[in-house]
Write an enzyme that holds these catalytic residues in place. Structure first.
Site, PDB file in Angstrom:
ATOM      1  N   LYS A 162      32.501  96.016  27.932  1.00 61.24           N
ATOM      2  CA  LYS A 162      32.036  96.542  26.629  1.00 61.24           C
ATOM      3  C   LYS A 162      32.358  95.544  25.518  1.00 61.24           C
ATOM      4  O   LYS A 162      31.503  95.216  24.696  1.00 61.24           O
ATOM      5  CB  LYS A 162      32.738  97.860  26.339  1.00 61.24           C
ATOM      6  N   ASN A 163      33.599  95.034  25.520  1.00 61.11           N
ATOM      7  CA  ASN A 163      34.049  94.207  24.401  1.00 61.11           C
ATOM      8  C   ASN A 163      33.546  92.767  24.465  1.00 61.11           C
ATOM      9  O   ASN A 163      33.802  91.989  23.542  1.00 61.11           O
ATOM     10  CB  ASN A 163      35.574  94.246  24.288  1.00 61.11           C
ATOM     11  N   CYS A 193      40.974 104.547  12.594  1.00 65.70           N
ATOM     12  CA  CYS A 193      40.597 105.317  13.791  1.00 65.70           C
ATOM     13  C   CYS A 193      41.896 105.886  14.351  1.00 65.70           C
ATOM     14  O   CYS A 193      42.978 105.693  13.799  1.00 65.70           O
ATOM     15  CB  CYS A 193      39.882 104.439  14.801  1.00 65.70           C
ATOM     16  N   ARG A 219      43.450  99.665  11.080  1.00 68.48           N
ATOM     17  CA  ARG A 219      42.479  98.668  11.542  1.00 68.48           C
ATOM     18  C   ARG A 219      41.652  98.061  10.409  1.00 68.48           C
ATOM     19  O   ARG A 219      40.437  98.149  10.368  1.00 68.48           O
ATOM     20  CB  ARG A 219      41.608  99.271  12.635  1.00 68.48           C
ATOM     21  N   ASP A 224      45.013  97.583  25.471  1.00 66.90           N
ATOM     22  CA  ASP A 224      44.039  98.542  26.009  1.00 66.90           C
ATOM     23  C   ASP A 224      44.430  99.053  27.389  1.00 66.90           C
ATOM     24  O   ASP A 224      43.774  99.934  27.925  1.00 66.90           O
ATOM     25  CB  ASP A 224      42.645  97.913  26.082  1.00 66.90           C
ATOM     26  N   ARG A 242      32.411 106.216  25.878  1.00 68.49           N
ATOM     27  CA  ARG A 242      32.184 105.053  25.010  1.00 68.49           C
ATOM     28  C   ARG A 242      32.433 103.754  25.777  1.00 68.49           C
ATOM     29  O   ARG A 242      31.839 102.742  25.509  1.00 68.49           O
ATOM     30  CB  ARG A 242      33.127 105.115  23.801  1.00 68.49           C
TER      31      ARG A 242
HETATM   32  C1  EPZ Z   1      39.565  94.469  19.629  1.00 62.97           C
HETATM   33  O1  EPZ Z   1      39.707  95.265  18.482  1.00 62.97           O
HETATM   34  C2  EPZ Z   1      39.052  95.389  20.724  1.00 62.97           C
HETATM   35  N1  EPZ Z   1      37.750  95.921  20.324  1.00 62.97           N
HETATM   36  C3  EPZ Z   1      40.048  96.532  20.925  1.00 62.97           C
HETATM   37  O2  EPZ Z   1      39.567  97.340  21.996  1.00 62.97           O
HETATM   38  C4  EPZ Z   1      41.396  95.929  21.322  1.00 62.97           C
HETATM   39  O3  EPZ Z   1      42.343  96.973  21.467  1.00 62.97           O
HETATM   40  C5  EPZ Z   1      41.856  94.939  20.238  1.00 62.97           C
HETATM   41  O4  EPZ Z   1      40.845  93.936  20.038  1.00 62.97           O
HETATM   42  C6  EPZ Z   1      43.154  94.237  20.593  1.00 62.97           C
HETATM   43  O5  EPZ Z   1      43.002  93.559  21.799  1.00 62.97           O
HETATM   44  C7  EPZ Z   1      36.643  95.145  20.471  1.00 62.97           C
HETATM   45  O6  EPZ Z   1      36.713  94.012  20.920  1.00 62.97           O
HETATM   46  C8  EPZ Z   1      35.333  95.762  20.090  1.00 62.97           C
HETATM   47  P1  EPZ Z   1      42.265  93.172  16.346  1.00 62.97           P
HETATM   48  P2  EPZ Z   1      39.956  94.559  17.047  1.00 62.97           P
HETATM   49  O7  EPZ Z   1      41.490  92.780  15.148  1.00 62.97           O
HETATM   50  O8  EPZ Z   1      39.318  93.242  16.999  1.00 62.97           O
HETATM   51  C9  EPZ Z   1      45.185  93.984  12.728  1.00 62.97           C
HETATM   52  C10 EPZ Z   1      38.807  99.325  23.001  1.00 62.97           C
HETATM   53  O9  EPZ Z   1      39.415 100.269  23.433  1.00 62.97           O
HETATM   54  N2  EPZ Z   1      44.133  93.427  11.858  1.00 62.97           N
HETATM   55  O10 EPZ Z   1      42.564  92.144  17.394  1.00 62.97           O
HETATM   56  O11 EPZ Z   1      39.587  95.563  16.003  1.00 62.97           O
HETATM   57  C11 EPZ Z   1      44.778  95.290  13.392  1.00 62.97           C
HETATM   58  O12 EPZ Z   1      45.012  96.374  12.536  1.00 62.97           O
HETATM   59  C12 EPZ Z   1      39.217  98.690  21.674  1.00 62.97           C
HETATM   60  O13 EPZ Z   1      37.846  98.759  23.572  1.00 62.97           O
HETATM   61  C13 EPZ Z   1      44.358  93.292  10.491  1.00 62.97           C
HETATM   62  O14 EPZ Z   1      45.423  93.667   9.984  1.00 62.97           O
HETATM   63  O15 EPZ Z   1      41.523  94.374  17.063  1.00 62.97           O
HETATM   64  C14 EPZ Z   1      45.651  95.309  14.629  1.00 62.97           C
HETATM   65  O16 EPZ Z   1      46.917  95.829  14.281  1.00 62.97           O
HETATM   66  C15 EPZ Z   1      40.327  99.488  21.033  1.00 62.97           C
HETATM   67  N3  EPZ Z   1      43.387  92.768   9.696  1.00 62.97           N
HETATM   68  C16 EPZ Z   1      45.784  93.839  15.004  1.00 62.97           C
HETATM   69  O17 EPZ Z   1      45.393  93.099  13.836  1.00 62.97           O
HETATM   70  C17 EPZ Z   1      42.183  92.346  10.204  1.00 62.97           C
HETATM   71  O18 EPZ Z   1      41.322  91.855   9.431  1.00 62.97           O
HETATM   72  C18 EPZ Z   1      44.872  93.387  16.130  1.00 62.97           C
HETATM   73  O19 EPZ Z   1      43.603  93.897  15.858  1.00 62.97           O
HETATM   74  C19 EPZ Z   1      41.962  92.488  11.596  1.00 62.97           C
HETATM   75  C20 EPZ Z   1      42.948  93.013  12.403  1.00 62.97           C
END
Ligand code: EPZ
Length: 417
Positions: free
Chosen positions: A22-23, A116, A121, A304, A396
């Site tokens: 998916k990702n 969420c 996020r 995840d 999803r």
């Molecule tokens: C991706 O989410 C994945 N989703 C998530 O999978 C996965 O859990 C996550 O990466 C971590 O591996 C997709 O790829 C569609 P991050 P993402 O930005 O990119 C903080 C699933 O179940 N952050 O790497 O949204 C954030 O809050 C999903 O398939 C900021 O503060 O995660 C988090 O604490 C769930 N500011 C950390 O960084 C920003 O601008 C990592 O988030 C961006 C992120």
């Protein structure tokens, strides 16, 4: 609203094939926005999130055609730059259209995704990087309103190794004027998959998979034929299922090197794991050993897979400490697992799991995608019947998971309510 009913206690055995990730599929489908003719994608998983992104892109003027083996995407008729709240709120990954729309049209109006179940996020790092590339961005009425005459290359340090942040900025940079460097970039396999696909379209991206990615802007991209990589989280989920049920599984169409951290932890817990080229054999032991685990960006243990691993530790021989270092609220599944007899105490971003001899089936409610997978796993291991409601969370990100488990000998069925 469907629910999934599980009669636990059965050993899983046989062979299961992993679906497309998916990702990886989401950013790769979105990258079609950067081209103006038909792209062809194979191994796209049949998931709710894929249907959501197709709806969103169709509203932007993108055309889709599909047959049994491929999904074709044509953004030649791109005629809108707005991603509305009612779609973005159902799937945060929609924010990935920001970079490509800015690169292609010089304009993007995308709803802020909001929080969420697992955390706030924010997307501040996405926005900071786009501003460094010359986009003027206002945040008003819950929307990111971005415009630019021409994105230009920039040297960008990501304060956090954000996965979608890296992807958004990579896609913004491929048509920018000059070179962009992303420092402290995320290294997930999905990032490498996106970079490989973009390079096949004619982009010039070096270093994907490392913490420094260099993108040299090109004038135009051409459409591609591309296959989506297997889902490493689905792979890990089935590995844990085999471990939980003293099962004997052959997992095929997977990439063992993408789940090394999970393999390492399962072996520490006493699980027999043997890697093939594109397959993994997993044999569950009579007794699971307790193992501490901390989530970490790739190649660390994936967040995840945290909920799924917690289920395994809930029937282990002693105490294990699980630390969630990526998201601030990713223990929502704990209260549901406690209903199934797990002995877990949460303190801050740590959960202390005391193994119990046996879980006992109960009605539970899914709260987010990976938590719902952990409830299914708990039901498979529990004595008696477990009913998991709100399984739309599961749909999803997992393709027909109850059919796959049933084919392995699980007592599991989907009930329409
Ligand atoms: C991706 O989410 C994945 N989703 C998530 O999978 C996965 O859990 C996550 O990466 C971590 O591996 C997709 O790829 C569609 P991050 P993402 O930005 O990119 C903080 C699933 O179940 N952050 O790497 O949204 C954030 O809050 C999903 O398939 C900021 O503060 O995660 C988090 O604490 C769930 N500011 C950390 O960084 C920003 O601008 C990592 O988030 C961006 C992120």
């Amino acid at each position: 609203m469907d629910k999934i009913v599980i009669t636990g206690g059965r050993r899983l055995e046989g062979t299961v094939a992993i679906s497309g990730a998916k990702n990886a599929a989401l950013p790769i489908l979105i990258s079609s926005i950067l081209t103006d003719d038909w792209n062809t994608f194979h191994n796209v998983p049949d998931l709710w999130d894929i249907r959501t992104i197709k709806r969103l892109m169709t509203d932007l003027g993108v055309r889709f055609k599909e047959d049994k083996t491929a999904l074709k995407v044509d953004a030649g008729g791109l005629n809108s730059f707005e991603a509305p709240y009612d779609l973005v709120k159902t799937m945060r990954a929609s924010v990935l259209v920001l970079g490509p729309l800015l690169a292609r049209l010089g304009r993007a109006r995308v709803s802020l995704p909001g929080g969420c179940a697992i955390g706030a996020r924010p997307i501040d790092i996405h926005i900071k990087g786009l501003r460094q590339m010359g986009a003027s961005i206002n945040l008003d009425h819950g929307y990111v309103d971005a415009k630019t005459d021409q994105l230009k290359g920039a040297d960008i340090y990501l304060d956090i190794t954000t996965v979608t942040g890296t992807e958004n900025l990579m896609m913004a940079a491929v048509l920018a004027k000059g070179s962009t460097i992303l420092r402290n970039a995320a290294k997930e396999p999905e990032i490498v998959a996106l970079a490989d696909c973009l390079n096949n379209m004619g982009a010039d991206i070096q270093g994907a998979g490392s913490s420094v990615i260099t993108i040299t802007g090109v004038k135009k991209l051409k459409p591609t034929f591309w296959s989506i990589i297997p889902d490493r989280i689905e792979t890990g989920t089935f590995m844990v299922a085999a471990a939980l049920t003293k099962g004997d599984l052959k997992i095929v169409n997977c990439v063992p090197s993408h789940v090394e951290a999970v393999i390492h932890k399962l072996k520490q817990a006493g699980v027999v794991v043997e890697k093939g080229q594109t397959s993994i054999f997993v044999k569950g032991p009579e007794q699971i050993q307790s193992v501490d685990m901390k989530t970490f960006p790739y190649p660390g243990f994936p967040t995840d897979m945290q909920a799924q691993f917690m289920v395994l530790m809930s029937i282990a021989s002693g105490l294990s400490v699980i630390t969630e270092a990526i998201f601030e609220n990713r223990f929502i599944h704990v209260s549901e697992l406690q209903r199934i007899g797990a002995d877990i105490i949460v303190s801050g971003n740590c959960a202390v799991v005391r193994g119990v001899p046996q879980l006992s089936g109960a009605p539970v409610m899914a709260t987010d995608l990976r938590a719902s997978a952990s409830l299914i796993l708990a039901g498979l291991a529990a004595e008696g019947t477990t009913e998991v409601s709100r399984v739309y969370h599961l749909d999803r990100g997992y393709e027909r998971i109850e059919e796959k488990f049933s084919a392995l000998g699980a007592g599991i069925e989907r009930v329409r309510v």
